[in-house]
Every structure is written in structure tokens, then in C-alpha cells.
Design an enzyme around this catalytic site. Structure first.
Site, PDB file in Angstrom:
ATOM      1  N   ASP A   1      15.796   0.175  11.999  1.00  0.00           N
ATOM      2  CA  ASP A   1      14.847   1.261  12.297  1.00  0.00           C
ATOM      3  C   ASP A   1      15.529   2.399  13.046  1.00  0.00           C
ATOM      4  OD1 ASP A   1      12.830  -0.275  11.133  1.00  0.00           O
ATOM      5  OD2 ASP A   1      12.315  -1.239  13.019  1.00  0.00           O
TER       6      ASP A   1
ATOM      7  N   SER B   1       0.830  -1.214   0.000  1.00  0.00           N
ATOM      8  CA  SER B   1       0.000   0.000   0.000  1.00  0.00           C
ATOM      9  C   SER B   1       0.866   1.265   0.000  1.00  0.00           C
ATOM     10  CB  SER B   1      -0.986   0.008   1.171  1.00  0.00           C
ATOM     11  OG  SER B   1      -0.329   0.287   2.384  1.00  0.00           O
TER      12      SER B   1
ATOM     13  N   HIS C   1       8.390   3.246   9.065  1.00  0.00           N
ATOM     14  CA  HIS C   1       8.147   2.366  10.214  1.00  0.00           C
ATOM     15  C   HIS C   1       6.888   2.844  10.937  1.00  0.00           C
ATOM     16  CE1 HIS C   1       9.121  -0.490  13.316  1.00  0.00           C
ATOM     17  NE2 HIS C   1       8.833   0.436  14.201  1.00  0.00           N
TER      18      HIS C   1
HETATM   19  C1  GRF Z   1       3.797  -0.634   6.850  1.00  0.00           C
HETATM   20  O1  GRF Z   1       3.079  -0.556   8.049  1.00  0.00           O
HETATM   21  C2  GRF Z   1       5.189  -0.107   7.019  1.00  0.00           C
HETATM   22  O2  GRF Z   1       5.285   0.930   7.952  1.00  0.00           O
HETATM   23  C3  GRF Z   1       5.927  -1.315   7.535  1.00  0.00           C
HETATM   24  O3  GRF Z   1       5.379  -2.402   6.822  1.00  0.00           O
HETATM   25  C4  GRF Z   1       4.052  -2.070   6.418  1.00  0.00           C
HETATM   26  C5  GRF Z   1       3.994  -2.231   4.934  1.00  0.00           C
HETATM   27  O4  GRF Z   1       2.698  -2.035   4.438  1.00  0.00           O
HETATM   28  N1  GRF Z   1       7.352  -1.175   7.363  1.00  0.00           N
HETATM   29  P1  GRF Z   1       2.449  -1.977   2.873  1.00  0.00           P
HETATM   30  O5  GRF Z   1       3.041  -3.258   2.286  1.00  0.00           O
HETATM   31  O6  GRF Z   1       3.128  -0.752   2.347  1.00  0.00           O
HETATM   32  O7  GRF Z   1       0.972  -1.917   2.707  1.00  0.00           O
END
Ligand code: GRF
Length: 203
Positions: free
Chosen positions: A145, A13, A109
Site C-alpha cells: 500500500d 464490486s 485501498h
Molecule cells: C475494497 O475495499 C478495496 O479498497 C480493497 O478491497 C476491497 C475490495 O472490494 N482493496 P471489492 O471486491 O472490489 O468489492
């Protein structure tokens, strides 16, 4: 034209939000040259291909970390990529990889770092009972992170929240934060002193 790449492992996403921002002109003069996933079944790979964006799968399973990173780096270098955006890339990067691309790798993150690094940050924050959480976009360094913070967005934790509703509201802010962070980095209008990123004073 700025050449971006996205590294992902799953839903994608954040990738979609970045691609939408480029299409809508919220990120100007940029294109996503390549999406790389370490997992063939990542939904983000299908989403990229549907949009006509080149998406490659470089499987990581069973490979020595640096060997996998060398394969990924070779592709990024071939394509002259200027910025590498980690977006749900569930793989630690080797120090070697990080050193190849100083100040060119961004990560998002889902917490206000340095609180709750690592996996399931939203669940960690919820269980801890914090009243405010959020998300962080930061430069990647050799620690997990950890690198200098580019953008953070705060999200209130409501009494009625559960882990899922909190994570969903944080995700909305992630999508906004990543575009802002990319614009800051592409503009070059910042300085990093120690851990602190600040805008360049205007002349
Ligand atoms: C997100 O919550 C991002 O912060 C974390 O992994 C998740 C990835 O979500 N690192 P998407 O695949 O971008 O929907």
C-alpha cells in the site's frame, strides 16, 4: 484499444464498477481482457463470466509466492495486457512480479494513505477516531500500500457512523476513484517525480 486486466479475490464490486465505466464510455477505447482470481469462490469471477469476460482462477494456496506470480504474469504477458488493476486482490505481490510491470500495476485501498495501510483499513480508521477517511488509488511498488498516489477521495466520518456505514460510503468513492485513476494512467498525461504524480503541463 487499451487492454486491462483485473486481479481480485472476492466480491468484485470495483471490477464491476470498472466494467460499467468501460461499457458507459467513461473509460474510452478499453476492454478488460482477463480477470484473474486466486480464489475459485470469488464472487468477482462469477460476475465477470456473467458479463462474458474471461475469468481465470489461478489458485495460490500452498504455492510459493513467486511461483504463483509467475503463472499469473505468463497469462498477462500472453494477452498483452497494458494495465493490471488490483481490486480486492488479497495477496502480496513478489518483488519479481512488480519488476515485470513497472508503473503498470494499480491498487485501490480503502483509506487515505499513508494512514491505515494493511487489512481492515476502514475499521482501523473508525477505531482511531479520525473525522475524515477515504480511499486511494496508487501505483504498486514493492512495499505494501505504498507506491505513488494517483487519486484520493475524502469521506467524512459522521457521528452516527459505524464501521459498516463508513465502509459503504468509502466504497462508493472507490468506484469513482478507480475510473478516474485508470483514465489518468491510460492518458499518459502525467509525470511522476519521486512519489509525486502531477499532470503534464499543457503546451
Ligand atoms: C475494497 O475495499 C478495496 O479498497 C480493497 O478491497 C476491497 C475490495 O472490494 N482493496 P471489492 O471486491 O472490489 O468489492
Amino acid at each position: 484499444m487499451h487492454s486491462l486486466s483485473i486481479l481480485l479475490s472476492g466480491r468484485g464490486s470495483n471490477f464491476v464498477a470498472i466494467a460499467d465505466s468501460i461499457e458507459a464510455g467513461r473509460i474510452a477505447d478499453a476492454r478488460i481482457s482477463v480477470v484473474i482470481s486466486n480464489r475459485a469462490d470469488a464472487l468477482g469471477v462469477a460476475a465477470a463470466r456473467k458479463r462474458g469476460i474471461d475469468a481465470l482462477v489461478i489458485p495460490s494456496k500452498g504455492k510459493v509466492r513467486e511461483q504463483h506470480d509467475r503463472e499469473v504474469a505468463a497469462i498477462l504477458q500472453q494477452r498483452g495486457v497494458e494495465l493490471i488493476c488490483l481490486a480486492g486482490y488479497m495477496r502480496l505481490l513478489s518483488p519479481w512480479f512488480v519488476q515485470q510491470f513497472p508503473r503498470k500495476i494499480l491498487n485501490i485501498h480503502p483509506s487515505l494513505l499513508p494512514a491505515f495501510p494493511g487489512l481492515e483499513a476502514q475499521e482501523q480508521a473508525f477505531a482511531y477516531g479520525v473525522k475524515v477517511s477515504g480511499c486511494t488509488v496508487h501505483f504498486v511498488d514493492e512495499e505494501l500500500d505504498h507506491g505513488p498516489i494517483i487519486v484520493q477521495k475524502a469521506v467524512q466520518v459522521l457521528d452516527a457512523d459505524n464501521e459498516r456505514t463508513l465502509a459503504a460510503r468509502i466504497l462508493e468513492q472507490e468506484h469513482i476513484a478507480y475510473t478516474e485513476a485508470i483514465n489518468i494512467v491510460l492518458s499518459g498525461e502525467f509525470e511522476v517525480t519521486g512519489r509525486r504524480l502531477v499532470g503534464k503541463p499543457s503546451l
